[in-house]
Design an enzyme around this catalytic site. Structure first.
Site, mmCIF file in Angstrom:
data_model
loop_
_atom_site.group_PDB
_atom_site.id
_atom_site.type_symbol
_atom_site.label_atom_id
_atom_site.label_comp_id
_atom_site.label_asym_id
_atom_site.label_seq_id
_atom_site.Cartn_x
_atom_site.Cartn_y
_atom_site.Cartn_z
ATOM 1 N N SER A 143 13.868 70.825 16.565
ATOM 2 C CA SER A 143 13.953 72.113 16.000
ATOM 3 C C SER A 143 12.935 72.025 14.792
ATOM 4 C CB SER A 143 15.241 72.699 15.253
ATOM 5 O OG SER A 143 15.082 73.705 14.523
ATOM 6 N N TYR A 157 22.337 70.881 10.342
ATOM 7 C CA TYR A 157 21.737 71.006 11.591
ATOM 8 C C TYR A 157 20.375 70.552 11.647
ATOM 9 C CZ TYR A 157 19.429 73.523 15.621
ATOM 10 O OH TYR A 157 18.409 73.897 16.562
#
Length: 248
Positions: A143, A157
């Protein structure tokens, strides 16, 4: 040689788009899912209706016994794996670190870090020329958060994806002489229902003005980058990252 691809977390979003696109390129597809059997079956149905070959297999990639069962079943039903996309990942409600507890952190790290490690381990044992394999390719779905940190929202995350980036580099160099390439894509704001998990279904509308291209991306756009990294067109590419983030 037949190309056998396992996509983890493939019942929705980027995973589903990758499975469907890969089938069009001739891969035999294993659609892995954790809970949503109906959604996984829908992906398989779409692939089969387009003339492809796909199966759906349930497994929680954070559980070692599930991963062992997943790969053993894949061996039996589709044959030796030649490609792996570590896509399964979770996030939880947006919050600052001060409100996060250890249980949340363990959930995030178990799925987003331990899961890819376990799946890559099983794949390498089957792909590596050291173990009688014929090589293969692994793509980790990281990501842009790994670079940006996601302050005030998902730093757990982001940290998990940073760990995945480091694993990508290390594993790529570890198995480069064994016929295995390991790369990653780093999506930015992509229009999937994952944002609902974070408590903000319309998040892209709020944040898109901070993206140089002034929009969110689509799962298909990420899938195209993944398929390039899996393909022979990327035969001299390993330990690399493709940012699919609109310039952010």
């Amino acid at each position: 040689m037949e190309q056998v691809l396992l996509v983890t977390g493939a019942s929705r979003g980027i995973g589903a788009a990758t499975a469907k696109l890969a089938a069009l390129y001739g891969y035999k597809i294993c659609v892995n899912y954790r809970h949503d059997a109906a959604a996984a079956a829908s992906v398989v149905d779409t692939i089969c209706q387009q003339g492809g070959h796909a199966i759906a297999l349930q497994a929680d990639v954070a559980i070692e016994e599930d991963v062992t069962r997943l790969f053993n079943t894949l061996d039996t039903r589709l044959g030796r794996i030649t490609a792996l996309v570590n896509n399964a990942g979770i996030l939880e409600q947006q919050m600052r670190l001060g409100n996060m507890d250890a249980a949340r952190l363990q959930r995030i790290m178990s799925t987003n870090v331990i899961g890819p490690f376990l799946c890559a381990k099983a794949a390498v044992k089957r792909m590596s020329t050291r173990h009688g394999g014929q090589g293969g390719a692994i793509v980790n779905v990281s990501s842009a958060a790994a670079r940006l940190g996601s302050p005030g929202e998902y730093i757990d995350y982001a940290a998990s994806k940073g760990a995945l980036d480091t694993m990508t580099l290390g594993l790529a160099r570890e198995v480069a002489e064994e016929g295995i390439r390991v790369n990653a894509v780093r999506p930015g704001f992509i229009d999937t229902d994952m944002h609902t998990s974070g408590g903000e279904p319309n998040r892209i509308e709020r944040v898109k003005h901070g993206v140089p291209m002034k929009r969110g991306g689509t799962p298909h756009e990420v899938a195209e980058a993944i398929l390039w990294l899996l393909s022979d067109k990327a035969s001299f590419t390993t330990g690399a990252f493709i940012d699919v983030a609109g310039g952010r």
